[in-house]
Design an enzyme around this catalytic site. Structure first.
Site, mmCIF file in Angstrom:
data_model
loop_
_atom_site.group_PDB
_atom_site.id
_atom_site.type_symbol
_atom_site.label_atom_id
_atom_site.label_comp_id
_atom_site.label_asym_id
_atom_site.label_seq_id
_atom_site.Cartn_x
_atom_site.Cartn_y
_atom_site.Cartn_z
ATOM 1 N N ARG A 32 6.498 -33.804 10.173
ATOM 2 C CA ARG A 32 5.447 -33.486 11.154
ATOM 3 C C ARG A 32 4.810 -32.138 10.852
ATOM 4 O O ARG A 32 3.647 -31.894 11.183
ATOM 5 C CB ARG A 32 6.011 -33.513 12.573
ATOM 6 C CG ARG A 32 6.967 -32.384 12.913
ATOM 7 C CD ARG A 32 7.612 -32.577 14.275
ATOM 8 N NE ARG A 32 8.397 -31.427 14.708
ATOM 9 C CZ ARG A 32 9.627 -31.147 14.287
ATOM 10 N NH1 ARG A 32 10.222 -31.930 13.393
ATOM 11 N NH2 ARG A 32 10.279 -30.087 14.752
ATOM 12 N N HIS A 33 5.578 -31.255 10.196
ATOM 13 C CA HIS A 33 5.041 -29.924 9.892
ATOM 14 C C HIS A 33 3.988 -29.982 8.798
ATOM 15 O O HIS A 33 3.073 -29.173 8.782
ATOM 16 C CB HIS A 33 6.178 -28.989 9.468
ATOM 17 C CG HIS A 33 7.240 -28.851 10.514
ATOM 18 N ND1 HIS A 33 6.985 -28.312 11.756
ATOM 19 C CD2 HIS A 33 8.544 -29.210 10.513
ATOM 20 C CE1 HIS A 33 8.092 -28.333 12.467
ATOM 21 N NE2 HIS A 33 9.054 -28.879 11.747
ATOM 22 N N ARG B 97 0.521 -30.668 10.210
ATOM 23 C CA ARG B 97 -0.025 -29.489 10.902
ATOM 24 C C ARG B 97 -0.502 -28.444 9.905
ATOM 25 O O ARG B 97 -1.571 -27.839 10.074
ATOM 26 C CB ARG B 97 1.040 -28.899 11.841
ATOM 27 C CG ARG B 97 1.342 -29.824 13.002
ATOM 28 C CD ARG B 97 2.605 -29.475 13.736
ATOM 29 N NE ARG B 97 2.868 -30.440 14.801
ATOM 30 C CZ ARG B 97 4.037 -30.600 15.387
ATOM 31 N NH1 ARG B 97 5.062 -29.848 15.040
ATOM 32 N NH2 ARG B 97 4.195 -31.497 16.337
ATOM 33 N N THR C 138 2.777 -1.797 8.838
ATOM 34 C CA THR C 138 3.170 -2.749 9.885
ATOM 35 C C THR C 138 3.383 -4.160 9.373
ATOM 36 O O THR C 138 4.001 -4.975 10.066
ATOM 37 C CB THR C 138 2.052 -2.833 10.944
ATOM 38 O OG1 THR C 138 0.847 -3.261 10.271
ATOM 39 C CG2 THR C 138 1.806 -1.488 11.615
ATOM 40 N N GLY C 139 2.800 -4.482 8.252
ATOM 41 C CA GLY C 139 2.756 -5.863 7.764
ATOM 42 C C GLY C 139 1.569 -6.640 8.318
ATOM 43 O O GLY C 139 1.251 -7.731 7.836
ATOM 44 N N ASP D 155 0.874 -1.168 0.000
ATOM 45 C CA ASP D 155 0.000 0.000 0.000
ATOM 46 C C ASP D 155 0.918 1.228 0.000
ATOM 47 O O ASP D 155 2.143 1.107 -0.192
ATOM 48 C CB ASP D 155 -1.004 -0.027 1.166
ATOM 49 C CG ASP D 155 -0.351 0.145 2.535
ATOM 50 O OD1 ASP D 155 0.907 0.210 2.607
ATOM 51 O OD2 ASP D 155 -1.078 0.194 3.541
ATOM 52 N N GLY E 228 -1.856 -5.731 8.584
ATOM 53 C CA GLY E 228 -3.058 -5.745 7.754
ATOM 54 C C GLY E 228 -2.896 -6.632 6.536
ATOM 55 O O GLY E 228 -3.818 -7.384 6.170
ATOM 56 N N CYS F 264 3.023 -3.346 4.004
ATOM 57 C CA CYS F 264 2.236 -2.177 4.411
ATOM 58 C C CYS F 264 3.021 -1.487 5.532
ATOM 59 O O CYS F 264 4.222 -1.725 5.676
ATOM 60 C CB CYS F 264 0.810 -2.560 4.813
ATOM 61 S SG CYS F 264 0.662 -3.698 6.197
#
Ligand code: RB5
Length: 146
Positions: A133-134, A137, A68-69, A9, A71, A66
């Site tokens: 295992r990841h 998940r 902050t990252g 943005d 949003g 953006c």
């Protein structure tokens, strides 16, 4: 050659342009989905431009910036199949790939300077998912939530 779709943005515009240049110099196929100037715009629109591109090009990666990252990560994660991770340190950038198979890196221009952001992008794009295992998940993301 890895493909990267990137957008921001207005609050992430400068860092987006810096990273486009950095990633082109590194040899990535970079698609800058905008914006083209600093006029105010809405980060969900930018997030969904990148997620739409990734739905059509599933082996590619996305980068969203953006202020902050936050949003960007919230918006992108509304899209099934998108695993967006906000990273502010090298451990985040590495772990979100290795453990979470993130396909979108979110950064905050008001949080992370350009040099660190370039390192985070490099780590993100050069770390493989560990699976095992990841994988089980991560597959749970797509199961019914309630
Ligand atoms: C824009 O001022 C700012 O709210 C946006 O870039 C982002 O930080 C939102 O999460």
């Amino acid at each position: 050659m890895k493909t990267v779709y990137i957008a921001s943005d207005h609050a992430g515009f400068s860092l987006k342009n810096f990273l486009v240049k950095h990633l082109v110099e590194k040899g990535y196929a970079v698609h800058d989905l905008g914006p083209a100037d600093t006029a105010r715009c809405d980060y969900p629109d930018s997030a969904f431009a990148v997620t739409s591109a990734l739905k059509k090009d599933e082996s590619a990666f996305g980068i969203l910036i953006c202020g902050t990252g936050i949003g960007m990560s919230m918006a992108a994660n509304r899209v099934p199949g998108i695993r967006a991770a906000l990273a502010a340190c090298e451990f985040h950038a590495r772990a979100c790939r290795a453990h979470n198979n993130a396909n979108v890196l979110c950064l905050g221009e008001r949080v992370t300077g350009p040099g660190v952001a370039a390192d985070l992008a490099d780590i993100f794009l050069n770390t493989d998912f560990e699976g095992g295992r990841h994988l089980r998940r991560v597959e749970l993301f797509d199961k019914k939530q309630d």
